[in-house]
Design a protein around this motif. Structure first.
Motif, PDB file in Angstrom:
ATOM      1  N   SER A  38       9.037  20.818 -12.623  1.00 21.24           N
ATOM      2  CA  SER A  38       7.986  21.111 -11.651  1.00 21.24           C
ATOM      3  C   SER A  38       8.447  22.167 -10.664  1.00 21.24           C
ATOM      4  N   GLN A  60      -6.409  18.674 -14.300  1.00 25.50           N
ATOM      5  CA  GLN A  60      -5.049  18.149 -14.223  1.00 25.50           C
ATOM      6  C   GLN A  60      -4.599  17.976 -12.773  1.00 25.50           C
ATOM      7  N   THR A  61      -4.993  18.922 -11.921  1.00 27.55           N
ATOM      8  CA  THR A  61      -4.645  18.810 -10.503  1.00 27.55           C
ATOM      9  C   THR A  61      -5.327  17.602  -9.877  1.00 27.55           C
ATOM     10  N   LEU A  92       0.832  22.295  -9.700  1.00 26.07           N
ATOM     11  CA  LEU A  92      -0.452  22.500 -10.366  1.00 26.07           C
ATOM     12  C   LEU A  92      -1.431  23.243  -9.466  1.00 26.07           C
ATOM     13  N   ALA A  93      -1.455  22.878  -8.178  1.00 20.50           N
ATOM     14  CA  ALA A  93      -2.363  23.544  -7.240  1.00 20.50           C
ATOM     15  C   ALA A  93      -2.026  25.017  -7.109  1.00 20.50           C
ATOM     16  N   THR A 148       2.076  17.859  -8.360  1.00 17.45           N
ATOM     17  CA  THR A 148       0.742  18.106  -7.805  1.00 17.45           C
ATOM     18  C   THR A 148       0.690  19.457  -7.104  1.00 17.45           C
ATOM     19  N   LEU A 195      -8.863  23.909  -3.124  1.00 11.77           N
ATOM     20  CA  LEU A 195      -8.417  24.288  -4.468  1.00 11.77           C
ATOM     21  C   LEU A 195      -9.065  25.579  -4.935  1.00 11.77           C
TER      22      LEU A 195
END
Length: 243
Positions: A13, A165-166, A110-111, A107, A76
């Protein structure tokens, strides 16, 4: 999950986060080099945010899903400049890697990936709208024509998948009471340390998802509508934005 697996996931990550931060930063710097380019980016982002609000008006009006829908549109994807949040993440990344569990770090990664891919897609859209002379008067017809001209359907499909996914990642971490408590304790110190944007993103996201229970129905609704719109835009449907 054993310690070795958790460590590996956290490192993956962190590496993804570094990569997407670099991509988003580079795209933003190019867009802000000239005032005209920055204005064009803002016009497109505002039009797209308004479109999202129309498409998902039912979610925004929902007592159960309204807070999460507003978070999606403002934190987002929207006209807001995420450079402050990303700069904060970049500045304290070593500390985030040490302090946050792998689920929270993923998280954030992903964002930021959503942000980087959105910057890439928007850059192509801006170039096409400028070429067509429509950047100052974007409407559904102009947007649809530019969308088809730019193409990049796999990237568009990946963008929708990333948003889901986020949301799923936020849904999981929102169920962690210790992390929610930590965020409450960090609110004051985070703002004093210049980390207000990052804290706000995490805190608002966790609160929005914790308040609605399971996020599956909410994410299904977004995923379904955005995929239907994508199909309509690429197929040349007469009124792809019709509700």
């Amino acid at each position: 999950m054993d310690d070795a697996t958790a460590f590996t996931e956290k490192q993956q990550s962190a590496e993804a986060l570094r990569r997407h931060l670099k991509t988003a930063k580079g795209l933003r710097e190019r867009a802000s080099f000239e005032p005209a380019a920055a204005q064009a980016r803002l016009r497109l982002r505002e039009w797209q945010a308004a479109r999202l609000a129309r498409t998902h008006a039912d979610l925004l009006a929902s007592p159960r899903f309204g807070q999460a829908a507003q978070f999606f549109l403002s934190d987002l994807y929207g006209p807001r400049d995420f450079s402050g949040r990303d700069e904060e993440v970049e500045r304290i990344l070593p500390m985030l890697i040490k302090m946050l569990p792998s689920s929270a770090l993923r998280t954030i990664a992903l964002a930021v990936e959503v942000d980087a891919l959105t910057e890439q897609m928007d850059s192509a859209m801006i170039a096409e709208l400028c070429r067509a002379g429509r950047i100052d008067c974007i409407d559904e017809s102009a947007y649809a024509a530019a969308y088809r001209s730019v193409g990049c359907r796999p990237e568009r499909e990946h963008q929708i998948a990333l948003i889901r996914q986020t949301g799923e990642a936020l849904d999981r971490v929102a169920r962690k009471p210790l992390l929610s408590g930590l965020l409450r304790l960090m609110r004051g110190p985070a703002h004093l340390a210049g980390l207000g944007d990052l804290h706000s993103f995490l805190d608002c996201g966790f609160n929005a998802f914790r308040g609605m229970g399971s996020a599956r129905e909410f994410l299904d609704a977004i995923d379904s509508k955005e995929r239907q719109l994508l199909i309509g835009l690429f197929s040349g449907t007469a009124h792809p934005f019709a509700p």
